[in-house]
Design a protein around this motif. Structure first.
Motif, PDB file in Angstrom:
ATOM      1  N   LYS A  62      80.906  36.375  27.335  1.00 18.37           N
ATOM      2  CA  LYS A  62      80.388  37.467  28.147  1.00 18.37           C
ATOM      3  C   LYS A  62      78.869  37.390  28.151  1.00 18.37           C
ATOM      4  O   LYS A  62      78.248  37.119  27.122  1.00 18.37           O
ATOM      5  CB  LYS A  62      80.825  38.818  27.578  1.00 18.37           C
ATOM      6  CG  LYS A  62      82.300  39.106  27.753  1.00 18.37           C
ATOM      7  CD  LYS A  62      82.662  40.479  27.216  1.00 18.37           C
ATOM      8  CE  LYS A  62      84.152  40.768  27.420  1.00 18.37           C
ATOM      9  NZ  LYS A  62      84.543  42.080  26.863  1.00 18.37           N
ATOM     10  N   GLN A  64      76.547  38.666  34.472  1.00 21.30           N
ATOM     11  CA  GLN A  64      77.639  37.822  34.969  1.00 21.30           C
ATOM     12  C   GLN A  64      78.282  38.456  36.197  1.00 21.30           C
ATOM     13  O   GLN A  64      78.173  39.667  36.423  1.00 21.30           O
ATOM     14  CB  GLN A  64      78.693  37.640  33.880  1.00 21.30           C
ATOM     15  CG  GLN A  64      79.494  38.896  33.577  1.00 21.30           C
ATOM     16  CD  GLN A  64      80.430  38.744  32.395  1.00 21.30           C
ATOM     17  OE1 GLN A  64      80.042  38.231  31.358  1.00 21.30           O
ATOM     18  NE2 GLN A  64      81.673  39.189  32.565  1.00 21.30           N
ATOM     19  N   ARG A  77      80.850  40.230  38.681  1.00 24.25           N
ATOM     20  CA  ARG A  77      81.777  41.323  38.377  1.00 24.25           C
ATOM     21  C   ARG A  77      83.234  40.886  38.484  1.00 24.25           C
ATOM     22  O   ARG A  77      84.076  41.326  37.705  1.00 24.25           O
ATOM     23  CB  ARG A  77      81.529  42.495  39.328  1.00 24.25           C
ATOM     24  CG  ARG A  77      80.233  43.243  39.052  1.00 24.25           C
ATOM     25  CD  ARG A  77      80.153  44.485  39.913  1.00 24.25           C
ATOM     26  NE  ARG A  77      78.950  45.261  39.619  1.00 24.25           N
ATOM     27  CZ  ARG A  77      78.653  46.428  40.189  1.00 24.25           C
ATOM     28  NH1 ARG A  77      79.485  46.944  41.095  1.00 24.25           N
ATOM     29  NH2 ARG A  77      77.547  47.071  39.888  1.00 24.25           N
ATOM     30  N   HIS A  78      83.538  40.051  39.464  1.00 24.07           N
ATOM     31  CA  HIS A  78      84.922  39.661  39.708  1.00 24.07           C
ATOM     32  C   HIS A  78      85.043  38.140  39.565  1.00 24.07           C
ATOM     33  O   HIS A  78      84.478  37.385  40.352  1.00 24.07           O
ATOM     34  CB  HIS A  78      85.363  40.117  41.102  1.00 24.07           C
ATOM     35  CG  HIS A  78      85.193  41.585  41.342  1.00 24.07           C
ATOM     36  ND1 HIS A  78      85.978  42.530  40.713  1.00 24.07           N
ATOM     37  CD2 HIS A  78      84.311  42.255  42.132  1.00 24.07           C
ATOM     38  CE1 HIS A  78      85.594  43.743  41.114  1.00 24.07           C
ATOM     39  NE2 HIS A  78      84.585  43.602  41.971  1.00 24.07           N
TER      40      HIS A  78
END
Length: 433
Positions: free
Chosen positions: A37, A41, A43-44
């Motif tokens: 993470k 980054q 979102r989807h």
């Protein structure tokens, strides 16, 4: 695919993984990326699993992944892979090895990085830490069914170090068609660079391991010698203040142009705003920015080093200097300010880039996958589908990694000379037994 760096991180490994994934998917294959993470980054990401990570480890841009096995294994079982591809020999690379052993899958590892050049990012950097980096990456290859080296020189280096002999040379690919189209004139206007100026460019992280003090010294000499020359630097990092100070002290700072990190078409436009590309790193396994520059039609001046000499050919697409001689690099770049000199090298640069097109490189990677999968059918025993079979596989994976770390520590603390560290090691079959 398991990688410790992925978007939004800008770097060779991140870009390599992203491009390979996209190309394989375009060919109809399914790819699942396991990455840390990270702040910023997307979102989807339907084809990416993000694991917990410590952000900005040791003040760097990188995240330190801390995977939670239960959640990760559920996602992997749902995906049902045929092969595991690791892009690092530690952290999520360990998780890749665990996954391959647990599910009886073949493991492929790409040796993207000369890790001994990056130990200054770890507290307690020392010659022993560099030995540890070499031993860790070399011994990791023996956990794998196949190893990918991005260049011939890295393949030869791995063989000298006693790595797994199943090494295949597969460069990281570049979308050469996309990089061939850019608005260099518009980019120059945006950064107030004269349209007729001679522009030397550089792209990459501004980090210690990129040999930037030497490159800056050569560029400062060039800008003093040629008042119409400018230096365009794309990237960000800790070396930037020192570069700016050197330029200020030499009274040429107004012709140093720092853009920070650039992405997508803006990055391509930046390449097209340059006339030549300068590169001084000794720590590359391939130097993907060299191929990007050549795809944009740029001749390259670089230092002869592993991963560079496979791309830059003397007199065909650029100049390859034998050593860190700032005066010599200055003279080469000054000579390339003549348009006729550059045009002679431009076509060679474009031709070289075609050999690194990402479609070709993805096809070569697929060949490696197919070879190890075919071999896997006769040499691997798949883990049973029952719960005890999975537990047994995970225990075996932990034992393999424990033995791996023991071998690494033994190599590091034997206090033998470097030649002994690079001596041939055991075969993968011995480790499996």
């Amino acid at each position: 695919m398991f990688t410790n760096t992925y978007c939004p991180i800008v770097g060779g490994v991140s870009e390599s993984v992203k491009r390979l994934k996209s190309r394989l998917q375009a060919l109809g294959h399914q790819v699942l990326v396991v990455a840390p993470k990270m702040t910023g980054q997307p979102r989807h990401e339907s084809d990416v699993i993000r694991v917990a990570a410590v952000q900005h480890f040791n003040g760097s841009d990188f995240s330190l992944p801390v995977p939670i096995p239960g959640q990760l294994y559920e996602a992997i079982e749902t995906f049902d892979p045929d092969i595991v591809h690791s892009h690092h020999p530690f952290l999520l690379g360990d998780t890749a090895a665990r996954t391959a052993e647990t599910y009886g899958l073949p493991l492929v590892f790409t040796h993207h990085t000369l890790y001994e050049h990056y130990t200054h990012y770890v507290p307690g950097d020392s010659p022993r830490m560099q030995r540890f980096a070499v031993a860790l990456s070399t011994e990791y290859t023996h956990l794998c069914d196949a190893v990918i080296a991005p260049s011939e020189s890295i393949r030869d280096l791995l063989r000298r170090r006693g790595a797994n002999p199943a090494v295949h040379v597969v460069p990281s690919g570049v979308d050469t068609q996309r990089f061939s189209q850019g608005d260099g004139a518009g980019f120059r206007r945006r950064y107030k660079i004269p349209a007729k100026a001679y522009v030397v460019g550089h792209v990459g992280r501004l980090a210690n391991e990129k040999n930037l003090p030497f490159l800056t010294e050569a560029i400062v000499q060039l800008l003093r010698k040629q008042p119409e020359t400018h230096f365009l630097v794309v990237g960000e990092g800790d070396a930037r203040p020192a570069m700016q100070r050197a330029a200020t002290e030499a009274s040429v700072v107004e012709r140093f142009h720092f853009t920070g990190k650039l992405h997508g078409q803006t990055l391509i436009d930046a390449y097209h705003g340059m006339n030549v590309f300068a590169f001084a790193s000794h720590s590359e396994t391939q130097g993907m920015v060299l191929v990007e520059a050549m795809a944009a039609g740029l001749p390259v001046a670089a230092i002869d080093a592993p991963g560079v000499r496979e791309v830059v050919e003397q007199g065909r697409n650029g100049w390859l200097l034998p050593s860190d001689d700032a005066g010599a690099l200055c003279e080469v770049l000054a000579g390339m300010s003549e348009k006729a000199s550059r045009e002679m090298l431009r076509q060679g640069a474009l031709n070289t880039a075609q050999g690194f097109d990402e479609a070709c490189c993805a096809a070569r990677c697929l060949d490696v996958y197919r070879e190890v999968i075919a071999t896997e059918n006769t040499t691997h025993q798949h883990v049973d589908t029952d719960a005890w079979g999975r537990v047994r596989g995970r225990l075996e994976a932990e034992w393999q990694l424990l033995c791996h770390r023991g071998r690494v520590l033994r190599l590091v603390f034997q206090d033998k000379p470097e030649s002994d560290l690079l001596a041939p090691s055991k075969t993968p079959e011995t480790f499996r037994k």
